[in-house]
Each structure stands twice: as C-alpha cells, then as structure tokens.
Motif scaffolding. Structure first.
Motif, PDB file in Angstrom:
ATOM      1  N   ALA A  58      -5.336  -9.023  -5.383  1.00 60.08           N
ATOM      2  CA  ALA A  58      -4.987  -7.601  -5.273  1.00 60.08           C
ATOM      3  C   ALA A  58      -4.651  -7.258  -3.823  1.00 60.08           C
ATOM      4  O   ALA A  58      -3.662  -6.577  -3.536  1.00 60.08           O
ATOM      5  N   GLN A  59      -5.471  -7.746  -2.883  1.00 60.60           N
ATOM      6  CA  GLN A  59      -5.203  -7.433  -1.484  1.00 60.60           C
ATOM      7  C   GLN A  59      -3.893  -8.039  -1.005  1.00 60.60           C
ATOM      8  O   GLN A  59      -3.217  -7.488  -0.141  1.00 60.60           O
ATOM      9  N   ALA A  60      -3.571  -9.207  -1.560  1.00 56.27           N
ATOM     10  CA  ALA A  60      -2.308  -9.843  -1.177  1.00 56.27           C
ATOM     11  C   ALA A  60      -1.133  -8.963  -1.596  1.00 56.27           C
ATOM     12  O   ALA A  60      -0.186  -8.753  -0.828  1.00 56.27           O
ATOM     13  N   SER A  61      -1.195  -8.444  -2.809  1.00 58.39           N
ATOM     14  CA  SER A  61      -0.144  -7.514  -3.253  1.00 58.39           C
ATOM     15  C   SER A  61      -0.146  -6.267  -2.379  1.00 58.39           C
ATOM     16  O   SER A  61       0.903  -5.712  -2.062  1.00 58.39           O
ATOM     17  N   ALA A  62      -1.357  -5.843  -1.970  1.00 62.92           N
ATOM     18  CA  ALA A  62      -1.460  -4.662  -1.106  1.00 62.92           C
ATOM     19  C   ALA A  62      -0.749  -4.915   0.224  1.00 62.92           C
ATOM     20  O   ALA A  62       0.001  -4.065   0.718  1.00 62.92           O
ATOM     21  N   ALA A  63      -0.988  -6.097   0.799  1.00 64.25           N
ATOM     22  CA  ALA A  63      -0.342  -6.429   2.074  1.00 64.25           C
ATOM     23  C   ALA A  63       1.171  -6.472   1.898  1.00 64.25           C
ATOM     24  O   ALA A  63       1.934  -6.020   2.751  1.00 64.25           O
ATOM     25  N   ALA A  64       1.615  -7.005   0.757  1.00 64.15           N
ATOM     26  CA  ALA A  64       3.051  -7.052   0.469  1.00 64.15           C
ATOM     27  C   ALA A  64       3.618  -5.640   0.408  1.00 64.15           C
ATOM     28  O   ALA A  64       4.707  -5.362   0.933  1.00 64.15           O
ATOM     29  N   ALA A  65       2.854  -4.724  -0.217  1.00 65.24           N
ATOM     30  CA  ALA A  65       3.317  -3.336  -0.321  1.00 65.24           C
ATOM     31  C   ALA A  65       3.444  -2.714   1.058  1.00 65.24           C
ATOM     32  O   ALA A  65       4.422  -2.024   1.359  1.00 65.24           O
ATOM     33  N   ARG A  66       2.428  -2.947   1.905  1.00 62.45           N
ATOM     34  CA  ARG A  66       2.456  -2.354   3.249  1.00 62.45           C
ATOM     35  C   ARG A  66       3.616  -2.926   4.058  1.00 62.45           C
ATOM     36  O   ARG A  66       4.280  -2.204   4.811  1.00 62.45           O
ATOM     37  N   ALA A  67       3.845  -4.234   3.914  1.00 65.88           N
ATOM     38  CA  ALA A  67       4.963  -4.854   4.632  1.00 65.88           C
ATOM     39  C   ALA A  67       6.283  -4.239   4.165  1.00 65.88           C
ATOM     40  O   ALA A  67       7.154  -3.908   4.978  1.00 65.88           O
ATOM     41  N   ALA A  68       6.412  -4.078   2.850  1.00 67.72           N
ATOM     42  CA  ALA A  68       7.649  -3.505   2.302  1.00 67.72           C
ATOM     43  C   ALA A  68       7.841  -2.073   2.775  1.00 67.72           C
ATOM     44  O   ALA A  68       8.940  -1.648   3.123  1.00 67.72           O
ATOM     45  N   GLU A  69       6.734  -1.337   2.804  1.00 67.48           N
ATOM     46  CA  GLU A  69       6.773   0.050   3.289  1.00 67.48           C
ATOM     47  C   GLU A  69       7.281   0.096   4.722  1.00 67.48           C
ATOM     48  O   GLU A  69       8.167   0.890   5.070  1.00 67.48           O
ATOM     49  N   ALA A  70       6.689  -0.768   5.556  1.00 63.74           N
ATOM     50  CA  ALA A  70       7.052  -0.772   6.970  1.00 63.74           C
ATOM     51  C   ALA A  70       8.511  -1.132   7.143  1.00 63.74           C
ATOM     52  O   ALA A  70       9.238  -0.530   7.946  1.00 63.74           O
ATOM     53  N   LEU A  71       8.970  -2.129   6.373  1.00 66.53           N
ATOM     54  CA  LEU A  71      10.347  -2.579   6.534  1.00 66.53           C
ATOM     55  C   LEU A  71      11.331  -1.555   5.987  1.00 66.53           C
ATOM     56  O   LEU A  71      12.454  -1.448   6.479  1.00 66.53           O
ATOM     57  N   THR A  72      10.917  -0.797   4.973  1.00 66.31           N
ATOM     58  CA  THR A  72      11.780   0.283   4.486  1.00 66.31           C
ATOM     59  C   THR A  72      11.957   1.318   5.588  1.00 66.31           C
ATOM     60  O   THR A  72      13.071   1.789   5.847  1.00 66.31           O
ATOM     61  N   LEU A  73      10.859   1.628   6.249  1.00 68.03           N
ATOM     62  CA  LEU A  73      10.901   2.614   7.331  1.00 68.03           C
ATOM     63  C   LEU A  73      11.809   2.132   8.461  1.00 68.03           C
ATOM     64  O   LEU A  73      12.631   2.889   8.987  1.00 68.03           O
ATOM     65  N   VAL A  74      11.674   0.862   8.809  1.00 73.24           N
ATOM     66  CA  VAL A  74      12.491   0.280   9.871  1.00 73.24           C
ATOM     67  C   VAL A  74      13.970   0.369   9.501  1.00 73.24           C
ATOM     68  O   VAL A  74      14.819   0.743  10.312  1.00 73.24           O
ATOM     69  N   GLN A  75      14.261   0.057   8.244  1.00 74.06           N
ATOM     70  CA  GLN A  75      15.641   0.107   7.740  1.00 74.06           C
ATOM     71  C   GLN A  75      16.189   1.522   7.877  1.00 74.06           C
ATOM     72  O   GLN A  75      17.315   1.713   8.336  1.00 74.06           O
ATOM     73  N   VAL A  76      15.366   2.480   7.472  1.00 71.31           N
ATOM     74  CA  VAL A  76      15.761   3.883   7.526  1.00 71.31           C
ATOM     75  C   VAL A  76      16.035   4.290   8.968  1.00 71.31           C
ATOM     76  O   VAL A  76      17.034   4.925   9.281  1.00 71.31           O
ATOM     77  N   GLN A  77      15.137   3.837   9.856  1.00 74.87           N
ATOM     78  CA  GLN A  77      15.296   4.190  11.267  1.00 74.87           C
ATOM     79  C   GLN A  77      16.561   3.568  11.836  1.00 74.87           C
ATOM     80  O   GLN A  77      17.247   4.168  12.653  1.00 74.87           O
ATOM     81  N   ARG A  78      16.876   2.354  11.382  1.00 72.95           N
ATOM     82  CA  ARG A  78      18.072   1.667  11.909  1.00 72.95           C
ATOM     83  C   ARG A  78      19.339   2.381  11.503  1.00 72.95           C
ATOM     84  O   ARG A  78      20.302   2.444  12.261  1.00 72.95           O
ATOM     85  N   THR A  79      19.348   2.911  10.242  1.00 75.21           N
ATOM     86  CA  THR A  79      20.574   3.546   9.762  1.00 75.21           C
ATOM     87  C   THR A  79      20.727   4.964  10.281  1.00 75.21           C
ATOM     88  O   THR A  79      21.792   5.543  10.196  1.00 75.21           O
ATOM     89  N   GLU A  80      19.626   5.500  10.816  1.00 76.12           N
ATOM     90  CA  GLU A  80      19.732   6.884  11.312  1.00 76.12           C
ATOM     91  C   GLU A  80      20.331   6.961  12.700  1.00 76.12           C
ATOM     92  O   GLU A  80      20.268   6.018  13.457  1.00 76.12           O
TER      93      GLU A  80
END
Lengths: 436, 585, 145
Positions: A414-436
């Motif tokens: 479960a924690q591994a999936s949690a870490a994956a979610a947090r990583a995905a969240e962070a990278l989505t944010l980075v992507q958003v910041q890059r396109t802005e």
C-alpha cells in the motif's frame, strides 16, 4: 531525455516492484535500481506469507515477471547509486552497473557454467546456509534470468567460458556508468536482520541448531539449501521439538533496537504452522513477550495456531540456551511470567531466534547522497508521520516499505502505491509549471 | 484469425512441479507421459516452475518448435497465473484465449497431500479435461473502452479527503460525497493526534479547506450513494442529496466510508454508570478542555480496559482492532499530564504498541508511571458501583497472580472499530464483498490490499479495517495511484468474454433482455442484440435461452460438454434418442 | 460392490466465489477425498440444465453446483437464476426416476475454504449411500452386450 515522466525506484523488493508497476502502468518510465543480481528482495526468500499461507515466491514471481516484461520498466540490477544532483522534476542520477562478466543478451540461464565452476562460496540468498559457485544465479526464479560472476571469489580458471555454449561469459566486461534524468525518486530499501551473535546466552553461531528467522525460512523452503526437509542443522537429525524466541534484540533490551519490528509474532506463528503442516508430530513452542497480531485476520490466525495446530505459546523472555555438547540438543532456561516459575524446556532440536529487523546500514550513505534525513533508529525520516508518511525531507524523493518504519507486506505494498501517487502528483505539478 | 477455426488443434501441455508443491504429491513425469497420449496433444513437458522466466521461455520455444496453436499449463490456480501465461502465448503469437490453465495444485496436490497415487490419477483427469476443452477454444479479441477521467470518492473523512486531493492534483475531476452534513468523519471526534500532539480539529480544518477550494473537486455533503451501474471507466452514478437525485459519470470509484466505534452495550456497566466511557467518549470529553473536565470530575484513579468486545471467539468481532492500545496509551499520558497526581491503569491482554513510535510511547508511559495490569480472556475484570458515582474495578493480575481492586473515578473501555450499517448497503450497490469481520474484503490480502476483484473500484482507510491515521492516509494515497492508472491512460482493455446471439435461431421472446441485470440484451425487430460494452460475460442468458440461440465466448456448450465428457474415464455412452444435445457454437 | 463403489462427483464452481473458496481450501491444505472433478464457469448462472443432464447421462454419480451466496453474486442475479434452474431440474429428475439428491446446490464464498471441503466430503458420503448412478449401470450393461 525521454518525453515520458520518469522515476527512479531504489530497491527491487515487493515495495519497489509495486511502485514500479503502478507508475509504468500509467505510462511513466521507471528505472529500478537493485544492488543484488535479482529483484524480489526479502519476499523471495520467504517460504510462505501470513496469514494466508500463500507460497511467497508463487505470488511474487508473476509480479517480478511483469516488471521484467513491462516496456516502461528498465531493471538495473547488480548496480549501485553513485550520485544524485538536481531537484524534483530534474534529478540527474549517476549509477554504477557492476560487471557481471556475463552478457545478458546471450545468457539463457542454463547453469552449465555453474556446474563446472570449481569454486564454492556461501550463498547470500540462502542466508549462507547453502553454497553457490563463483558464477551463479542467486535463486531459481531470478529476474533477470542471467548468471553473475563473483569476481572476488573467481580463480580465473575460465572453465565457465569454455563450457558456455552461448558464448555469454565475458571477462572483458567493465563497470558501466549509467546516467539518468528522472523527475522523482522512490526509496524502498527494506531491511536486514539484527545479528544476535552478541547475545552470547543464546549461542547463535556457536550452537549449530540455533538459526535466525530468515535462515529458518530458507531452511524450510522447497527451493532452499536442504530442499525444505525439516532437519536439525547440526547433524541432519529429525527434529521432534522446535522453539521460537521472540524479540531478540528488540524492544528496549540492552542489545539491538528499541522498537518493535511488528511482524515477528506473525511470522513465528507462520513458521510454526509450516512446521506443523510438514510434520504433525513435531512440538512447537513460541516464547513471546507481547503477542502482536493486530492486522487483518492476524488474531484469528494465531488462535488457529493455538487451538487447531497445537502451537504452544509461552509468555517469557528466555535467559539462556544451553547446548548439550554430545547430542547438540538444546535446553532453554526461562521464567514463565504467568506462573512466575523458572523452568527449562529440554531436548529442543532447533531454536529459531526472531531478531529485530533493522533498516540497512547503507541507508546512511544513501541519505548522504540524496541530502535526506534518517531518524535516530536509521529509518528514513518523513515530513509528517501521519499526514505525509511517504514524503522525505526533500521534495521529489519518497520512501516506502520497511525502510520507512516496520511493517508487513500488505502495508508495504500500500505504501509503495502511495509513494507512486505522490511521485505522480509531484510530476504533474512540475509539468503544469513547465507549460505555464 | 478465421484460419485457426479450421486448423487442427495442436495442443502443448506443460505440467508444473511447482517445486514440491505439486511434484511432492503428484507424479509429474507420469502426468506428462499421459498428456502425450491425449487427442490433439502435439507436445508435452514438465517444468520445475512453469511461471519462472525459464518456464515461460520454454513455453514460447515449444510453441515455435512444435507449431502449437493451443497451450495447456497444468499448475496452480488461473485466478493468479492466467494473465502471466496468456502473456507468454501472446509473445509467441498465440491468441491468449487459446490458453487453458489446469489447476492441479490448489484443487489437487494441496488437498490430497496424503493420497499421492489418487492425486496423480486426478491430475491426469484434470489435464485430460483441460486438453479436451482446449480443442474447442477459439481466439478472442479484447476490446478497449474509454475511461472517464473522473473519480467518485465515497466518504469525506481524512482518507476520502486525502485521495480526492491527490487525484485532483493529478488533473482528474473528483466527486467527493459525504453522508453527514459536514466533512471530517471520525477525526471530528478526536482530540489530539499521536505522535505529533497536534489538535485533530486543526489538521482536519486544513484538509477540509484544501478540498473545498480545489477546482477539480466537487464536494457533496448530506449525500448518499443510490446506484452505481456500468463498469470500470464508465460508471453511471446516482447519488441522493437531500432527497434530490444527482447523476454523473465516473471512471473509478473509491470507497472511503470509514468505521465507527463499537458501543459496548451492557459491558462493564457502560449504559448503567455515568463514569464508564469509551475512548471516543473520552476524546469528546477531553476536547471540551481541561476547565470543563475539571467541572465534571478530577480523576484520582482511572482504569482503561482493553479488548472490550474485540478478539472474541466468533466473527464478526474476532479481530484485534489494532489501534486501541495506542489510543489508550495516548489518552493515559494525556490524563497524567492534566492530573499529575492521578493513577492511571491500563488493563490489557497484549499491548499492540507495534512499530517504532508506538513502542516508544509505550515505554515512555511505563516510565511515566502509567500502570499496566495484564488480564486474560478467561478472567475478565468486574465493575461494581461505589458511592459518589465511583466504581470498583476488580481484576485478576495474571502476571502477579493476585486479585487487584481499584476504586476508580473513571473507567474507559477500549472498543474496536466496526463496519457501519450504510457500508453494508453500499457493498450490495457496488457488488463488492465484505469479509467475515464485516469490513470490505480486498482482492488479495497480501498483494492487492486496496483493490477489489472488480476492476475500477478501490477501498482505503478504516472501511478496509482498523488502522491509524498514518496508515489510512498511506492507503488513501495508494488508491489514488491505483485509480489514476486507468484514468491516466484514458482507456482500459476489457475481457473478450461476451455473449453472442444467433439471430437465425432467436425468436425475440425477450427472456434474455428481462434476465440480464446489466441491460446488455436489446430486442429490436424481433431479434436480440448484445451490447458488448455492457456484457459482463456471466452466461446466465445462454443457459436460459430456450432456443439455444445464445452462446458464451470462451464458455461455450461445446467447451463445457467436452469437460463433462472427459471428467472421468467412462465407457462410450449410449447415443441419445434425439438428434442434437449440443446447441450454440 | 458397495465397498468398491467410489462416487464420481462433478462440481460446477463459479469463478468469483466458489472456485476461489476451493482454492482457499487448497491454500489452507484442508484435505478432502479425490472423488471430485471441477468445471469452472464465470457464474453459477451459466450452468445449463443440459450440462447437468449430460453429466448424469455420462454416468456421473453426483453433480454439485456451487455459487456465491444469494445477494453476493458478482453478476448480481446469476445465482438466483441458478437456484431456480436447480429446483426445476430436481423436480424433473424425480419425475424421470433419478434420485434428485444426486444434484446438490451449495453457496460457497471466497473465504469459505473449510465449507467447500466439508460440502465435498458430505456429498461424496451421501452419494456413496445412494449407490452408483442408475445410468452408470446401464452404460456398463450396454457395453457388455
């Protein structure tokens, strides 16, 4: 640099595997860094898992294969982390791939080289209870399925090169530098067992019929050093009485670690059931402090062990294990806390010590490379134990599984999936910041 | 693909030893030899571990070398290993539906461990059945369905809030529904959190603010789930908010409905005496502040009884509720802090203060003078009234072997978390199971802790089972990762197993249309058509059709009859009087 | 003859509940006799009356149909359809002179490994008491003519 967001997962055990599959499944590029020649980690070493008594490798192997076959996952086994620079969204990672001296594209894993290799060395995967050759595969279901040559113990006779029909042995191999750019990092480095040698009263290493829990798992596993036959390690005799000792080096003793490893009461019960299933005439005694069976189905599992399988639970922390020098059988001296008497359990054929499970020493080096913190017990520190349980002190670097805090397989997954979610969240944010 | 229908089946049989799991009981070489004699079997071999890389390679090699067009693996259960072997077939150019798994482990070697000879004969029968079925297998194509990038999160406690935020931050739309008028769930009742000593209400306030202000999240309070139809990627949701229906589509559904505290009616004088509280009752009292508590009483002696209504002989409350020992230690330390001269006792069976922080707190509690008295289930404590609202607690101290009597100002009962009524209803609406403990039952206790067997639906938090906040939040993040997978890909592959109507035989009686709970049959112009996207492949219509006009892909009558006929070695049966027993394709 | 008679039982197990329950019996190493052969369907509702009749015609001594508990069917109402069909089948069997006890319907959930083993054991014993299927004898008789 790939278009896909990418993540580095450090540690190829069940937690690392789960995080990788989650991320790869949604289109991320995942690199799995594993220091041993195969992924699988501790779960691959277990015979069975509690409370379902599933065959451990049977449920793990399909996931290992999925990792291997997944187009978005690249396994970097037999490798070390050298350096990490940068920040979330743009980590520049330097990895050293140690030479296996075997060409992975040619090796079929047939094992002919190992058959002819003259050098025998204790097999780390079997907790050194069995031997391997200098050119070896750690376990039959290793992924990737490729032999590895242990240069330190190799005597350079080159018999392997001669015998290999695929021409896969390559003594010219050099360590490879692998440079990666990843957006996030997930740490899943698991644990090591505490070495109870310093508890001289238990006679570990001195008394051959005393094993640690992981050693016992290999001992009783069908693919282990004695093909799972329940025997006394000292002389191959048939055991009639087996005892487990909990909290060895755990929970506020002067040895080992102050914390509770959370899984030992359960795995001791599991191993007790393995014994009772193998050989219904063998007596099993478990010396425990607090019986920690708090997860789903755990209490019922322990009750079953007590009532249906006749496992005997003794609330005590034994003081001494004495070996009879002639028979190699053991006597356990203990203080029964319910009757307040000093007693002895005689003619014990095999004692399994359940030691503290500790975060790896190498976590320190890893933390240094990444600039993250460890707590006073050596676990990776998280930003908030409740609200941000998988975030390390550096954004973009996450942690999961036992190396974050003691936990069992379901919680690690479960924690591994949690870490994956947090990583995905962070990278989505980075992507958003890059396109802005 | 049409050629395969005329091509003669060439079956490869791979019999697994599975180490000694199968090989230790079943004589695998004998089964391999037997397999070689079966009709349509072109090749057979044994493997130590067919699921290993070596085994998989062996299958692929054999397919190529022997031009196999059907594969039977005799090993463990298809429920875990079918996808793996199907993948191997695909890699080697064989349609994955031309693969059959014969279960000779869970349903043979493991249940007949003391009858190796009979188990071997049974394994042969099982392989014979699988090969007979394989002869009739047809290639199938999976289809893809688009996935809505919207998630439904049922439950607005800390787990629901966390997963909603995580998904929303990844760009997905989220409907967060909560049956109460306010968000927050159990956290609204809690005073302080361990180990950070924060106010639960402050933590909650911050999360609620975040979720209310997020542009991707629609929060619906006073809302319950009325119906969820459809399947992964295409759930049609109907919710009820203040007696008004709202409908929307969702790609995934997350259950985060939490749990409630067990009320220990008639236990230890709970309903009889004012000074007997549960831990949650105590948290409410503590929330009102020290001044308010002082007015209530100034406790000199407090006793907390663990395992009240938990760890019982029979389900549903046969489990350990995991966090009560931690909660008791936390609240005991809190009471000690407020009333340093008080005596606080924890009456326990086994202190489940596991891991790092809890063990630490437990040790600190002992050092701080919290007293621990061990009791056994056979000898539970007794509570009797005393004057001035006080209570006498009598307990047999199992470790000292003596009876203790405590005159208490307050007795706190640590009771387990239990499933709530609404969740039982929800489990029927979503068709997801509850375990014997009445909590939601996941797909696999070890490796799929937050998934259900049904794709697209997930569970997290205490709805899954008792756990603390950190563990619930880990699970909440975990379901976000699981749900994000299909939504990020915007599509998901669905099973190829669907019903097919033979229009020539169909007479439009509407039996199938009326019977199908998924609305997958539509009768128009006197003939029924199957809507593949809705068909779940159950086969109920095929078994019902009087005209034998419906066949089920991959579970055809031919295939099932082949298994029936080869289950046991019989003499040749008398031919039936009428012409055709086997209808459909 | 009675001592030598080993009942031949065919079981229809639904994928989601009873097949998983049978797997759990295996995982839990609960033993039961070897007399049963298993056919997996996705739902107990897939079991066609003609499948049961064919099994009996083949000379199988007992047919065990299992599925999810009512209310728990993965396909919502499949097991209800199955229940109705089995009732109808039992009436038919009695009508044509085959003891309807040779057909048994049980609900076994994914967590009921113990129940599956117990049901199998009980059914085998029940069929042992009933004796070999009358269709079985006919097969043997017709073969010897």
């Amino acid at each position: 640099m790939s278009e896909k967001p990418s993540v580095l997962v450090i540690g190829g055990g069940i937690a690392g595997i789960q995080a990788s599959l989650d991320l790869a499944g949604r289109g991320f590029q995942v690199y799995v860094l594993e220091e041993t020649p195969t992924i699988g980690g501790r779960m691959a070493q277990l015979d069975k898992t509690f409370p379902t008594m599933d065959c451990s490798i049977c449920i793990l192997a399909p996931k290992m294969m999925e990792c291997f076959r997944h187009p978005n996952i690249k396994l970097l086994t037999y490798s070390e982390l050298k350096e990490i620079k940068g920040s979330v969204g743009n980590f520049r990672v330097k990895i050293l791939q140690k030479p296996r001296y075997v060409d992975g594209t040619k090796c079929t894993g047939c094992g002919t080289c190992a058959e002819h290799c003259p050098v025998e060395v204790p097999n780390e995967f079997d907790m050194e209870l069995g031997m391997r050759k200098a050119i070896y595969m750690p376990m039959p279901q290793a992924v990737p399925r490729c032999m590895t040559l242990d240069k330190e113990n190799c005597i350079d006779c080159k018999l392997c090169t001669k015998m290999c029909r695929a021409g896969a042995v390559d003594f010219q191999q050099e360590p490879q530098d692998v440079n990666l750019k990843v957006g996030a990092i997930i740490i899943a480095t698991g644990f090591n067992q505490y070495d109870p040698s310093e508890i001289v009263e238990y006679g570990y290493k001195k008394n051959k019929n005393v094993l640690t829990a992981l050693e016992f798992e290999r001992w009783v596993c069908a693919s282990g050093p004695v093909a799972g036959h329940l025997l006394r390690p000292a002389d191959g005799g048939i055991p009639k009485r087996i005892a487990f000792i909990q909290c060895v080096g755990s929970r506020g003793t002067k040895f080992g670690a102050p914390f509770c490893s959370s899984v030992c009461c359960m795995y001791a019960t599991k191993e007790a059931l393995i014994i009772r299933e193998h050989a219904p005439d063998v007596q099993v005694h478990i010396f425990y402090n607090e019986l920690r069976a708090f997860g789903k189905g755990f209490h019922e599992f322990v009750n079953r062990a007590r009532t249906e399988y006749g496992v005997n639970y003794i609330r005590s922390r034994p003081g001494e294990i004495k070996e009879d020098p002639r028979t190699k059988s053991l006597t356990i001296w203990y203080d029964d806390t319910f009757t307040r008497e000093i007693k002895s359990l005689n003619d014990v054929d095999l004692v399994v010590l359940c030691p503290a499970l500790l975060p790896r020493e190498s976590n320190r080096k890893l933390a240094g490379i990444m600039g993250i913190e460890l707590d006073e017990c050596g676990f990776f520190k998280v930003v908030h134990p409740l609200l941000a349980p998988v975030d390390t002190t550096v954004p973009g670097i996450y942690v999961c599984g036992y190396c974050q805090s003691p936990k069992d397989i379901p919680d690690s997954v479960a924690q591994a999936s949690a870490a994956a979610a947090r990583a995905a969240e962070a990278l989505t944010l980075v992507q958003v910041q890059r396109t802005e | 693909m049409a050629e395969l229908q005329i091509e003669k089946p060439r079956i490869g049989v791979f019999v697994c030893h599975c180490g000694i799991n199968i090989g230790g009981v079943v004589n695998v070489p004998q089964v391999v030899k037997y397999a070689q004699t079966l009709p349509d079997v072109a090749y057979a071999e044994g493997n130590i571990y067919t699921c290993s890389a070596e085994g998989i390679d062996s299958i692929k090699r054999a397919i190529k070398e022997h031009s196999l067009n059907r594969v039977v693996v005799a090993s463990c259960t298809p429920r875990t290993h079918e996808p793996l072997f199907r993948g191997a077939c695909v890699d080697a150019g064989v349609n994955p539906y031309l693969f059959e798994l014969a279960n000779i482990r869970e349903q043979c070697s493991w249940v007949h461990m003391r009858e190796p000879t009979k188990a071997t004969e049974k394994a042969k029968d099982i392989v014979r059945m699988a090969a007979a079925r394989a002869s009739f297998l047809m290639p199938q194509q999976e289809s893809e369905v688009p996935v809505e990038t919207t998630a439904l999160v049922i439950g607005g406690g800390i787990s629901g809030i966390t997963s909603a935020l995580c998904l929303a931050n990844q760009g997905f739309k989220v409907y967060l529904i909560e049956k109460e008028p306010e968000l927050g769930g159990m956290l609204r009742k809690i005073y302080k959190l361990y180990p950070t000593d924060e106010d639960a209400s402050k933590v909650l306030h911050a999360s609620v603010e975040a979720v209310m202000s997020h542009k991707n999240i629609s929060v619906l309070t006073s809302t319950t789930t009325k119906a969820v139809n459809g399947y992964i990627g295409n759930f049609e949701v109907t919710v009820l908010k203040n007696a008004q229906e709202h409908k929307f589509k969702a790609g995934t559904v997350i259950i985060a409905t939490g749990a409630v505290e067990f009320r220990p009616t008639n236990m230890y004088g709970y309903d009889k005496y004012d000074r007997v509280l549960t831990q949650v009752d105590l948290e409410q009292v503590l929330k009102s502040g020290k001044a308010a508590v002082d007015k209530f009483f100034k406790p000199q002696t407090v006793a907390m009884i663990q395992c009240v209504g938990a760890r019982e002989e029979k389900p549903p409350r046969s489990y350990c509720s995991r966090l009560c020992c931690m909660v008791a230690v936390k609240n005991a330390m809190l009471l000690r802090e407020w009333y340093p001269s008080s005596e606080v006792y924890i009456i326990y069976q086994d202190m489940q203060t596991y891991g790092k922080d809890y063990e630490d707190h437990h040790r600190k509690a002992r050092e701080a003078g919290i007293r621990f008295i061990n009791y056994t289930k056979e000898n539970p404590p007794q509570v009797a009234p005393l004057p001035n609202d006080r209570l006498k607690l009598t307990v047999y101290h199992a470790l000292l072997g003596e009876k203790r009597e405590l005159n208490c100002d307050l007795i706190v009962l640590s009771t387990p978390l239990v499933q709530q009524e609404g969740a039982k209803e929800l489990s029927k609406i979503l068709k997801v199971p509850l375990g014997q403990d009445e909590f939601f039952l996941e797909a696999h206790v070890k490796l799929r802790p937050v998934d259900f067997a049904t794709d697209g639906i997930y569970v997290c938090g205490t709805a899954h089972g008792p756990k603390d906040i950190g563990e619930a939040i880990s699970q909440a993040y975990a379901v976000s990762s699981r749900a994000a997978g299909p939504m990020a890909n915007r599509k998901v592959r669905t099973e190829a197993i669907t019903a097919v109507v033979d229009k020539e035989r169909c007479i439009g009686c509407r039996m199938c249309e009326n019977l199908c709970p998924f609305g997958a049959h539509r009768v128009e112009e006197g003939k029924s058509t199957v809507i593949e996207a809705l068909c779940k492949g159950c086969g109920v219509c095929a078994a019902a059709c009087m005209r034998r006009a419906i066949s089920m892909k991959h579970f055809t009558d031919d295939q099932i009859m082949a298994e029936i006929k080869t289950a046991f070695i019989m003499e040749a049966p008398k031919p039936p009087a009428s012409s055709n027993l086997e209808g459909g394709t | 003859m009675a001592d030598q008679f080993e009942p031949r039982i065919l079981g229809f197990l639904c994928n989601w509940c009873s097949y998983a329950g049978a797997d759990l019996a295996g995982v839990s190493r609960i033993s039961y006799p070897t007399n049963i052969r298993i056919i997996r369907t996705m739902c107990s509702g897939r079991v066609d009356p003609l499948h049961v009749l064919e099994a009996l015609r083949q000379g199988i001594d007992g047919v065990l149909v299992t599925g999810c508990h009512i209310g728990d069917c993965h396909y919502i109402t499949g097991n209800q359809a199955c229940e109705k069909r089995v009732k109808f089948l039992k009436d038919t069997l009695d009508q044509i002179g085959i003891d309807s006890r040779r057909l048994r319907l049980e609900w076994v959930s994914a967590s009921e490994g113990g129940k599956f083993a117990r049901v199998v054991k009980e059914f085998i014993e029940e069929i042992r008491q009933l004796g070999p299927s009358p269709l079985r004898k006919e097969i043997l008789e017709s073969a010897s003519q």
